[in-house]
Design an enzyme around this catalytic site. Structure first.
Site, PDB file in Angstrom:
ATOM      1  N   HIS A 102       0.865  -1.176   0.000  1.00  0.00           N
ATOM      2  CA  HIS A 102       0.000   0.000   0.000  1.00  0.00           C
ATOM      3  C   HIS A 102       0.903   1.229   0.000  1.00  0.00           C
ATOM      4  O   HIS A 102       1.583   1.507   0.989  1.00  0.00           O
ATOM      5  CB  HIS A 102      -0.923   0.002   1.222  1.00  0.00           C
ATOM      6  N   HIS A 126       2.783  -2.893   7.171  1.00  0.00           N
ATOM      7  CA  HIS A 126       1.694  -2.000   6.779  1.00  0.00           C
ATOM      8  C   HIS A 126       1.596  -0.837   7.757  1.00  0.00           C
ATOM      9  O   HIS A 126       2.308  -0.778   8.754  1.00  0.00           O
ATOM     10  CB  HIS A 126       0.358  -2.760   6.750  1.00  0.00           C
ATOM     11  N   GLU A 140       0.962  -4.170  11.485  1.00  0.00           N
ATOM     12  CA  GLU A 140       0.341  -2.861  11.323  1.00  0.00           C
ATOM     13  C   GLU A 140       0.982  -1.864  12.285  1.00  0.00           C
ATOM     14  O   GLU A 140       0.992  -2.093  13.496  1.00  0.00           O
ATOM     15  CB  GLU A 140      -1.167  -2.956  11.592  1.00  0.00           C
ATOM     16  N   GLU A 143       1.204   3.924   2.913  1.00  0.00           N
ATOM     17  CA  GLU A 143       1.565   3.493   4.257  1.00  0.00           C
ATOM     18  C   GLU A 143       3.085   3.496   4.388  1.00  0.00           C
ATOM     19  O   GLU A 143       3.749   2.457   4.342  1.00  0.00           O
ATOM     20  CB  GLU A 143       0.963   2.113   4.537  1.00  0.00           C
TER      21      GLU A 143
END
Length: 862
Positions: free
Chosen positions: A404, A500, A573, A407
């Site tokens: 992504h 991420h 994350e 990010e």
């Protein structure tokens, strides 16, 4: 070794070789060698060894006539070999002393890998994007004090969106046409001169801010000045999509010191945001960086995140904040998080391969080329083994980041990991001896370059397409999966982790996969995250980790690698905001905090593989107790008894665990944008032309007339029980029927008339003037939305109301709706056009009669 000049076009007998030489010369190759080509070619001819033919002549001069046949065979073979060598461009001759020794030239790289001898690979942009020539680069800086969260007072203003109607557009770039898709790319983006999207200043006293975002990872599309120091900003959505706005990064010039500016981003799409929990935007001052060495820092006041509007069924949210610039006439930048561009990665890789020590155990290769032609790099990190058996015994660890593009947290964590694993630390040396690390530092370079938040240039979320078979549309994901498949065929992959960023939760946490099929591996997938939480207690939250395998996430890298046979498969994350744990509670993360997570991953990997299983078993026991407590709490909430002696491990873990809270990318799944456009064109149906009211009226009249004529030709069928049946039938008068006992019974028509006469009109019928004596018999005859039966007691006839059409028509206030079926829904009956009445005589067999036309009346008939 002296350089050997390329042959001139005159020496290239092959037309193809001559054409290619001229072609390369047009693009700048061999131009400096034109003047020296002739002298160098002559020198090379003098220095070149004698041909095979001349050598053969010297050798065969004094030989016997009997060996002439063998010498001729040798001559033919040597001439064929010499012709093949002369035709090759890869052959070089070293002319140090004596005759030259042929050798192969070093092959040129098919892809541009960073080397110390050449410049960086220039990013390739889609041809729709305009790109400024200025190279943006920021310094790295760590604040000396923690940067606390913004404390909301609840009184922050929520400005109304004004727009360009009442404001002045000071910056605007042309968006990509709706429905378009990626076609081609080039270095520098769009051809032609760069247009000026910003207004010009009227003089030195003009305080209008000048915006710019046409650089790597920038994504501002429009800025509207709605007040002296207030601006409404619109972000560009992910290229070739109409969604995904969260990341922002843009430049501001012509600033004024001591003035409070207000900025409002008006087209964000997520209903929840960390800005509602105290997160601040990032500010970078170019003058502070040059004079004081100060880089990115958290700035902003009166921060509020709220819903502001709705466009095409999509709710839009607004982020508003105030900021003061530190200097007059400064160049500043705002960003959602610390930027990390494709050029930043190339500069780092260049430093690695240029280091003679680190380059010994870090091999840089090209995994593939992206959709736009940008390089996807692959790093293989391990220490050289003494024998092949030791190499084969090593396990593999696969890490990746930036699938992504918005990010950037993942790049900073990856940067910290690479810094540690390539260092001379004893732990790093031990890890290199134990494992082979396969690292893909930037999976989506195209999205990073153009400033996307979530998608690639295919207009799709790559982290939902790891199962794809479309190699040309998703090359980065396809080649990454193929690389991991090859590694799995050679050795065991101990760990897979994809880095991420998270926009709605604080701290750092992981998503994993429950290993239900292997009882011996029960809860083992949770040990690594638990160990990491113990090694980084002020950053990593184990209670935020989830291990549920959802059907909507089947295409993610975590689940696909888990199904390929990697039990420890994770998505890590990292928050965009900060920590709520330990000594860093209620403060923002810096880039150094994220880099330290890379070190903690290496430290945890050593604990996880420690031959002394004490830590491993301790964590496993702790997980069992924690899970048993959660199951008991779940049973208590459900009102069931707690059976501590029961087989609690048989209970499904999904029953006590909520789903992962990742972003919803269901609208970004499916075919890439260009194939989707082709599919829509292929399956698109031709729209039916709508008829005018006049044409519809004529068609209804013809239809009603044909129905009336059909009714005249048909005969009444004895014993028909339903007049509202799909076929309209007329009934001939039938005399009294005698049964088998000789008694006279009444006819079916008489029975029907008596049944209809016994029914009383309802309240709605009594209100209709001229129809008070009619009784609605729809419940008896099976009414439908297109027909109703009416009975007049004064004359033995049945009136069938044929609906003209089913198109809705506005109801006139104060008028009653024509009586229809009580089963007909109000939404269906209130807008029907007036029906046509067709009357049949049951006793006298009268011909059908129709009511006069009421087409021209706009209201219901009275």
């Amino acid at each position: 070794m002296s350089p050997v000049q390329e042959p001139t076009p005159e020496l290239l007998a092959d037309p193809y070789e001559s054409f290619m030489h001229h072609h390369l010369q047009y693009y700048g190759y061999f131009r400096d060698e034109e003047k020296t080509a002739e002298s160098s070619s002559l020198a090379s001819r003098e220095r070149r060894p004698k041909s095979s033919y001349s050598l053969l002549e010297q050798e065969s001069g004094g030989s016997d006539r009997n060996s002439l046949q063998d010498n001729r065979k040798k001559l033919i073979c040597s001439l064929m070999l010499e012709a093949a060598l002369l035709k090759s461009k890869q052959l070089l001759f070293n002319h140090l002393e004596g005759p030259g020794v042929p050798c192969l030239r070093e092959p040129r790289g098919l892809f541009a890998v960073p080397t110390s001898r050449g410049p960086l690979q220039a990013p390739r942009w889609p041809v729709e994007c305009e790109v400024i020539k200025e190279q943006i680069q920021h310094i790295e800086w760590v604040p000396s004090e923690p940067e606390p969260f913004y404390q909301s007072t609840g009184n922050e203003p929520a400005p109304l969106i004004v727009g360009k109607e009442k404001g002045t557009v000071v910056y605007h770039i042309k968006p990509v046409a709706k429905g378009s898709y990626f076609t081609c790319s080039r270095v520098g983006g769009a051809r032609g001169p760069i247009t000026s999207p910003a207004i010009s200043l009227e003089g030195p006293e003009d305080t209008t801010l000048l915006f710019e975002s046409r650089f790597e990872s920038g994504n501002l599309q429009k800025a509207v000045r709605v007040g002296p120091y207030e601006y409404e900003l619109t972000l560009r959505m992910d290229l070739y999509t109409n969604k995904h706005t969260q990341w922002f990064y843009f430049q501001v010039r012509n600033t004024r010191k001591g003035i409070t500016y207000r900025f409002s981003i008006v087209n964000l799409m997520k209903p929840k945001s960390l800005y509602s929990m105290g997160m601040k935007p990032l500010l970078y001052s170019q003058r502070d960086a040059q004079t004081h060495g100060v880089g990115w820092r958290r700035e902003g006041g009166n921060i509020r995140y709220y819903r502001c509007s709705s466009e095409e069924g999509q709710a839009m949210y607004c982020l508003t904040w105030t900021a003061c610039f530190p200097h007059d006439h400064d160049t500043c930048y705002f960003a959602h998080f610390y930027p990390y561009t494709f050029s930043d990665l190339q500069r780092y890789l260049l430093a690695v391969v240029s280091d003679p020590v680190r380059s010994q155990y870090c091999k840089l290769r090209v995994l593939c080329s992206s959709l736009a032609g940008n390089t996807v790099y692959l790093l293989t990190i391990t220490s050289p083994s003494q024998n092949p058996a030791a190499t084969a015994a090593k396990k593999a660890v696969v890490l990746s980041a930036r699938v992504h593009p918005g990010e950037t947290n993942g790049s900073w964590v990856m940067r910290g990991f690479l810094d540690f694993i390539l260092s001379d630390s004893p732990d790093a040396q031990l890890l290199r001896e134990l494992f082979i690390f396969k690292v893909v530092p930037m999976l989506n370079p195209d999205g990073v370059i153009v400033g996307n938040y979530r998608c690639s240039l295919a207009g799709r979320d790559l982290n939902r397409n790891y199962q794809t078979i479309l190699k040309e549309s998703f090359p980065c994901i396809w080649h990454t999966r193929s690389m991991i498949q090859r590694v799995l065929e050679e050795r065991e992959v101990l760990l897979y982790c994809d880095f991420h960023g998270h926009s709605r939760k604080n701290n750092v946490f992981m998503y994993g996969c429950n290993n239900k099929s292997a009882p011996s591996q029960w809860l083992h997938e949770r040990i690594f995250p638990l160990m990491l939480s113990k090694n980084a207690p002020d950053k990593f939250s184990f209670h935020s980790c989830k291990f549920k395998v959802q059907k909507s996430k089947e295409g993610t890298g975590r689940i696909v690698m888990w199904r390929m046979g990697i039990p420890n498969s994770y998505t890590m994350e990292s928050t965009f905001s900060g920590s709520t744990l330990g000594r860093k509670s209620d403060s923002h993360f810096t880039s150094e905090d994220l880099k330290s997570l890379g070190y903690h991953i290496c430290d945890t990997l050593l604990d996880f593989c420690d031959p002394d299983r004490t830590k491993f078993l301790q964590c496993l026991s702790e997980l069992q107790e924690l899970l048993q407590h959660q199951i008991h709490q779940k049973l208590k909430d459900l009102g069931r008894g707690q059976d501590s002696d029961g087989a609690w491990s048989d209970i499904s873990l999904s029953d006590i665990e909520s789903s992962t809270s990742g972003s919803n990318s269901s609208q970004s799944d499916g075919l890439p944008a260009h194939l989707l456009s082709m599919a829509e064109k292929f399956h698109q149906k031709k729209k039916k032309r709508l008829r005018t009211r006049k044409e519809r009226n004529e068609l209804h009249q013809k239809y009603a007339l044909s129905q009336g004529l059909t009714c005249q030709d048909k005969t009444l069928v004895a014993g028909e029980r339903r007049l509202g049946s799909p076929t309209c039938r007329t009934h001939q008068p039938v005399s009294a029927v005698k049964d088998s006992s000789g008694k006279q019974g009444r006819t079916p028509e008489a029975g029907l008339i008596s049944d209809l006469q016994r029914r009383k009109p309802n309240a709605r019928q009594e209100k209709l003037p001229g129809r008070s004596t009619l009784a609605h018999s729809a419940s008896t005859v099976g009414a439908s939305p297109s027909r109703s039966v009416w009975w007049g007691p004064e004359q033995p006839t049945v009136t069938l109301l044929l609906s003209r059409n089913l198109f809705r028509r506005p109801q006139v206030p104060g008028q009653s709706v024509p009586v229809g079926s009580p089963k007909l829904k109000q939404s269906q009956s209130q807008h029907l056009l007036p029906p046509r009445r067709v009357t049949w005589s049951l006793l006298e067999l009268q011909p059908p009669c129709m009511e006069p036309e009421r087409r021209k009346s706009p209201s219901w008939p009275q």
